[in-house]
Design a protein around this motif. Structure first.
Motif, short mmCIF file in Angstrom:
data_model
loop_
_atom_site.label_atom_id
_atom_site.label_comp_id
_atom_site.label_asym_id
_atom_site.label_seq_id
_atom_site.Cartn_x
_atom_site.Cartn_y
_atom_site.Cartn_z
N ASN A 51 0.84 -1.19 0.00
CA ASN A 51 0.00 0.00 0.00
C ASN A 51 0.88 1.25 0.00
O ASN A 51 1.47 1.59 1.02
CB ASN A 51 -0.91 -0.02 1.23
N ILE A 52 1.00 1.91 -1.16
CA ILE A 52 1.83 3.11 -1.28
C ILE A 52 0.99 4.19 -1.98
O ILE A 52 1.09 4.37 -3.20
CB ILE A 52 3.14 2.82 -2.03
N PRO A 53 0.16 4.92 -1.22
CA PRO A 53 -0.69 5.94 -1.84
C PRO A 53 0.11 7.16 -2.29
O PRO A 53 1.18 7.44 -1.76
CB PRO A 53 -1.66 6.31 -0.71
N GLY A 54 -0.42 7.85 -3.28
CA GLY A 54 0.16 9.12 -3.70
C GLY A 54 1.44 9.02 -4.50
O GLY A 54 2.10 10.03 -4.72
N LEU A 55 1.81 7.85 -4.97
CA LEU A 55 3.04 7.70 -5.72
C LEU A 55 2.83 8.22 -7.14
O LEU A 55 1.99 7.72 -7.87
CB LEU A 55 3.46 6.22 -5.75
N VAL A 56 3.56 9.27 -7.50
CA VAL A 56 3.43 9.87 -8.82
C VAL A 56 4.62 9.49 -9.69
O VAL A 56 4.47 9.12 -10.85
CB VAL A 56 3.33 11.42 -8.71
N ASP A 57 5.82 9.54 -9.12
CA ASP A 57 7.05 9.24 -9.86
C ASP A 57 7.55 7.85 -9.43
O ASP A 57 8.04 7.68 -8.32
CB ASP A 57 8.10 10.32 -9.56
N LEU A 58 7.43 6.88 -10.33
CA LEU A 58 7.84 5.51 -10.00
C LEU A 58 9.33 5.38 -9.75
O LEU A 58 9.77 4.42 -9.12
CB LEU A 58 7.41 4.55 -11.11
N GLY A 117 -2.69 3.16 -6.12
CA GLY A 117 -2.04 3.23 -4.81
C GLY A 117 -1.47 1.92 -4.31
O GLY A 117 -0.99 1.84 -3.18
N LEU A 118 -1.52 0.87 -5.12
CA LEU A 118 -1.00 -0.43 -4.71
C LEU A 118 0.11 -0.88 -5.65
O LEU A 118 0.00 -0.75 -6.86
CB LEU A 118 -2.11 -1.48 -4.70
N VAL A 119 1.19 -1.43 -5.06
CA VAL A 119 2.27 -2.03 -5.84
C VAL A 119 2.07 -3.54 -5.77
O VAL A 119 1.94 -4.11 -4.68
CB VAL A 119 3.66 -1.64 -5.28
N HIS A 139 6.12 -0.68 -13.22
CA HIS A 139 5.42 -0.08 -14.35
C HIS A 139 3.98 0.23 -13.96
O HIS A 139 3.38 -0.47 -13.14
CB HIS A 139 5.40 -1.04 -15.54
N VAL A 140 3.40 1.27 -14.54
CA VAL A 140 2.01 1.63 -14.30
C VAL A 140 1.13 0.59 -14.99
O VAL A 140 1.34 0.26 -16.15
CB VAL A 140 1.68 3.04 -14.85
#
Length: 144
Positions: A51-58, A117-119, A139-140
């Motif tokens: 759970n990693i919310p708010g991640l914009v830049d991978l 928001g999930l990896v 990757h998105v």
């Protein structure tokens, strides 16, 4: 007297009495671990959801796999321009999390994706004993 100073003094006394590593056992209770994860196992695979919310830049998320350890490093940074914070339950900040895996995994067959928001990290059981630490690209995951 400052109540925070009293708390600091109390902690120093506990460290002196019980030893400096006394608080390590309580870290997950006092401050929950981030990021939160679920780990699933089949006969030959592991599937980790972080759970990693708010991640914009991978590129600001590092995922490493080393034999039987999964390591996640990054920052959870939620935009706080909405106004004055009244309540905060979503944990934020820099994190470094090491997860012990139930078996060694292959470094050449790892898939990591990010969505909502999930990896999602898929790992495969290692049959050979030769392994080294490898960075995993995330990757998105596009909507279908």
């Amino acid at each position: 007297m400052d109540p925070f100073q009293q708390m600091t003094d109390w902690k120093k006394n506990m460290d002196h009495f019980f030893g400096e590593n006394f608080w390590n056992e309580f870290e997950g209770i006092i401050k929950p671990t981030i990021p939160q994860i679920n780990l699933y196992q089949t006969d030959h695979e592991l599937f980790c959801v972080a759970n990693i919310p708010g991640l914009v830049d991978l590129d600001k998320l590092d995922v490493y796999v080393d034999y039987s350890t999964l390591e996640l490093r990054g920052t959870i940074d939620i935009d706080n321009s909405f106004g004055i914070k009244i309540k905060e339950e979503i944990l934020q900040g820099v994190f470094e999390r090491r997860i012990s895996l139930p078996f060694p995994v292959r470094s050449d067959k790892i898939k990591a994706t990010y969505k909502n928001g999930l990896v999602f990290i898929q790992l495969h059981r290692l049959i050979s004993e030769t392994s080294r630490k490898n960075r995993v690209n995330v990757h998105v995951l596009e909507d279908n």
